[in-house]
Write an enzyme that holds these catalytic residues in place. Structure first.
Site, PDB file in Angstrom:
ATOM      1  N   CYS A  62      50.963   3.463  46.335  1.00  0.00           N
ATOM      2  CA  CYS A  62      51.985   4.522  46.133  1.00  0.00           C
ATOM      3  C   CYS A  62      52.292   4.291  44.460  1.00  0.00           C
ATOM      4  CB  CYS A  62      53.287   4.025  46.778  1.00  0.00           C
ATOM      5  SG  CYS A  62      53.163   3.778  48.544  1.00  0.00           S
ATOM      6  N   ASP A  86      57.072  16.412   3.610  1.00  0.00           N
ATOM      7  CA  ASP A  86      57.585  17.648   4.197  1.00  0.00           C
ATOM      8  C   ASP A  86      58.916  18.073   3.525  1.00  0.00           C
ATOM      9  OD1 ASP A  86      57.149  19.816   6.612  1.00  0.00           O
ATOM     10  OD2 ASP A  86      59.164  19.164   6.930  1.00  0.00           O
TER      11      ASP A  86
END
Length: 487
Positions: free
Chosen positions: A34, A438
């Site tokens: 599981c 940037d």
């Protein structure tokens, strides 16, 4: 993670979905495996065993739980956070390399021998490349069985099985149901056009969609990308032909509508869409680390779960990064659209306005330099990149070596830190890629009261998640990349 028994037990007892995909719980009494968040009553700790992959649990003789469907859990974030040989191998396996080129092809991409790859992967994943690819084929088969009306013969071929017998045996072994029984469990399959599938892509919560989809749409190339009916749509170049995908943010999952030329490309398409949206990230780990910083903390608290918008094609983004050097977003889109119209592969899109697949390096190698409406210096940069990609000297794919790719990019004419780190962030998927030069990042840093020198030093505290820090910094500005488009 799977070797920390007590921690795994606590996660299972808490049904903690954050650990889905990190490890798999095998129940010794039922022989079922599981995901951590399985809704059934947790077994006693003495009846639990933990595995690092679904393939390892299957190799050990456990079958997938019918309730929690562990085979469909988000992938481990490790494979997108790391750049070692195992992480690169896992990204390539997800991209379908073993199915198309075999383990020898995988080893060649990585620059190792088959024996070395087998040893490294098995030591960490508990299963070899073939078993991992087999587990992926089983998941693809289940998706096709449950979401299409294809014959089982067509499903077997589309999922990559060499024979119908192998397909039947694998499905029974993994899911404890025959293919026919799996289909019978689905009440009604959605009616779709041939080759079209409606899927749900899971992720770990939280997910903040605004900058993720906003960035993709605001920088999208006309004809290749669009925002239509509340979904980001784009064309894909896949091994067996072009495709169109529509991705829509929903509560708890991403709606994914795929129209494929060839169903054999399903698992590769899903892998690339997950990579594009950074769906296998661990947002809690990222946010916890960044929120501890006095400057980023308020930004993280205001918008937890930011992802890094990446790409479905590393080469495509590299070309677009060069086109975007020192120009506005609108100008970069215009340059890219011209390349697409002149050299892209046409596609048919009856559901929207997409017209082409972005041209690959081979097509771009045929460009007449005089047809490029840009400065001579940028022409040289673009043509140098295209030649390097076309010759195979520069690998920007899922299994690329991040450090080597950076070195080769820096060696090309016209490639400065901004372009290289943009490609590292979007094409390579490096979570620590950083863009201090940037403009948007510089404006954000100034707004936080940091000088350039102080900013560079302070950003060291954000490692190894500086690419995510950039998303929070960009979000301080008023730009379309930071918000979902109007429906």
């Amino acid at each position: 993670m799977h070797e920390d028994f007590e921690r795994c037990v606590r996660a299972v007892q808490a049904k903690d979905a954050r650990f889905d995909g990190w490890f798999f719980t095998a129940v010794l009494t039922t022989r079922i495996y599981c995901r951590a968040s399985c809704p059934v009553v947790p077994p006693k700790p003495e009846n639990m065993s933990f595995y690092p992959s679904a393939a390892a649990a299957q190799e050990a003789g456990f079958r997938a739980c019918k309730r929690c469907r562990p085979d469909a859990s988000p992938g481990s974030p490790q494979w997108n956070e790391r750049a070692d040989v195992v992480a690169r191998a896992m990204r390539l396996i997800a991209d379908g390399v073993v199915d198309t080129d075999g383990v020898s092809g995988l080893a060649a991409r990585l620059g190792y021998s088959v024996r070395q790859v087998e040893r490294h992967v098995r030591a960490e994943l508990g299963a070899g490349p073939l078993s991992l690819a087999r587990a992926q084929r089983a998941q693809t088969a289940r998706l096709l069985i449950e979401t299409t009306g294809l014959s089982m013969i067509d499903v077997a071929l589309a999922a990559g099985f060499g024979s119908v017998r192998t397909f039947n045996d694998t499905v029974r072994e993994v899911f404890a149901l025959s293919p026919t029984e799996l289909r019978a469990r689905v009440r009604t399959a959605p009616a779709t056009a041939p080759g079209t599938l409606n899927l749900r892509l899971p992720y770990r919560k939280p997910l903040f969609p605004d900058n993720l989809f906003g960035h993709l749409v605001a920088t999208g190339v006309p004809g290749v990308e669009e925002w239509h009916d509340g979904a980001y749509r784009r064309t894909l170049r896949l091994p067996h032909g072009p495709a169109v995908v529509a991705l829509k943010p929903e509560d708890g999952y991403i709606g994914c509508r795929l129209t494929l030329s060839d169903l054999r490309d399903l698992s590769t398409a899903i892998s690339r869409c997950r990579r594009l949206l950074d769906l296998d990230a661990d947002p809690v780990a990222v946010d916890d680390a960044l929120a501890a910083d006095r400057l980023l903390g308020p930004l993280v608290t205001a918008a937890p779960g930011r992802r890094v918008p990446r790409t479905v094609d590393g080469e495509e983004f590299a070309v677009r990064a060069v086109l975007g050097q020192q120009v506005s977003t609108a100008a970069a889109r215009t340059h890219a659209a011209r390349l697409v119209l002149a050299h892209g592969e046409p596609v048919d899109d009856p559901e929207g306005g997409l017209t082409h697949v972005f041209p690959d390096a081979a097509a771009l190698a045929e460009i007449d330099p005089e047809s490029l409406a840009m400065p001579q210096s940028r022409k040289r940069t673009l043509l140098g990149l295209v030649a390097e990609l076309n010759d195979g000297e520069l690998d920007l794919g899922a299994g690329s070596d991040w450090q080597r790719a950076r070195e080769r990019l820096h060696a090309l004419p016209g490639f400065g830190p901004w372009t290289v780190e943009s490609i590292a962030m979007r094409s390579l998927g490096d979570p620590d890629a950083f863009l201090p030069t940037d403009l948007g990042v510089k404006v954000a840093a100034k707004g936080l009261g940091l000088t350039p020198a102080a900013f560079a030093a302070h950003a060291e505290r954000w490692r190894p998640w500086r690419a995510y820090a950039v998303q929070h910094l960009w979000a301080t500005g008023d730009h379309p990349i930071n918000r979902l488009p109007a429906a």
